[in-house]
Design a protein around this motif. Structure first.
Motif, mmCIF file in Angstrom:
data_model
loop_
_atom_site.group_PDB
_atom_site.id
_atom_site.type_symbol
_atom_site.label_atom_id
_atom_site.label_comp_id
_atom_site.label_asym_id
_atom_site.label_seq_id
_atom_site.Cartn_x
_atom_site.Cartn_y
_atom_site.Cartn_z
ATOM 1 N N MET A 1 0.827 -1.217 0.000
ATOM 2 C CA MET A 1 0.000 0.000 0.000
ATOM 3 C C MET A 1 0.859 1.264 0.000
ATOM 4 O O MET A 1 0.504 2.259 -0.617
ATOM 5 N N LYS B 1 -3.973 1.767 -3.067
ATOM 6 C CA LYS B 1 -4.998 0.776 -2.721
ATOM 7 C C LYS B 1 -4.749 -0.537 -3.456
ATOM 8 O O LYS B 1 -4.813 -0.599 -4.680
ATOM 9 N N SER C 1 -6.875 -2.764 -6.091
ATOM 10 C CA SER C 1 -8.244 -2.754 -5.569
ATOM 11 C C SER C 1 -9.172 -2.146 -6.613
ATOM 12 O O SER C 1 -8.739 -1.558 -7.596
#
Length: 160
Positions: free
Chosen positions: A13, A18, A44
């Protein structure tokens, strides 16, 4: 296992924003003991791209090695992935998965653990999780089903 997953997820991260990070394998199957830790990483849904950068795994390995978390490397991702042409067979180089095998250690007082880290495009994450979580019997069955269906389709195309 959760601590190892957390260390990898935090580093990923910090580097890429993300990401989804999942510990799979025997841990996900609920086994009390695991021989190694399998961690799958994918962008993500909040990210615009289905892919992380082509050299993402190399960056992550460097970060985790510098921090002392990764202590030994058994198999590095294709170092050549960053030197590949912009496309291979019509697919951008970012679409090729990356895989790493190594050894990690949370603290100097703890045992070393085998770790596999794999990066997949978001569109393939569910299949990768199924593969890395399923038992060997399930994976062999699924592979045979796919091979059988492909052979059947080829037979139909050739004969009719």
């Amino acid at each position: 296992m959760q601590q190892i997953e957390h260390v990898v997820q935090t580093a990923a991260m910090e580097l890429f924003g993300k990401v989804e990070c999942q510990a799979c394998g025997s841990y996900r199957r609920g086994k009390p003991v695991s021989g190694d830790v399998d961690i799958l990483i994918s962008p993500s849904k909040e990210l615009d791209s289905d892919y992380l950068p082509a050299n993402a795994l190399l960056q992550l390995i460097e970060r985790l090695s510098t921090s002392g978390f990764l202590t030994d490397h058994l198999s590095m991702p294709s170092a050549a992935i960053s030197t590949l042409p912009d496309s291979l067979g019509g697919l951008p180089k970012e679409q090729y998965r990356s895989s790493y095998m190594g050894v990690c250690q949370l603290t100097a007082q703890e045992l070393h653990r085998r770790i596999d880290i794999k990066i997949y495009p978001r569109s393939l994450l569910a299949l990768a999780m199924l593969y890395f979580t399923g038992s060997d019997h399930f994976n062999r069955f699924a592979t045979l089903e796919v091979l059988f269906s492909q052979a059947l389709m080829l037979f139909v195309l050739v004969c009719f």
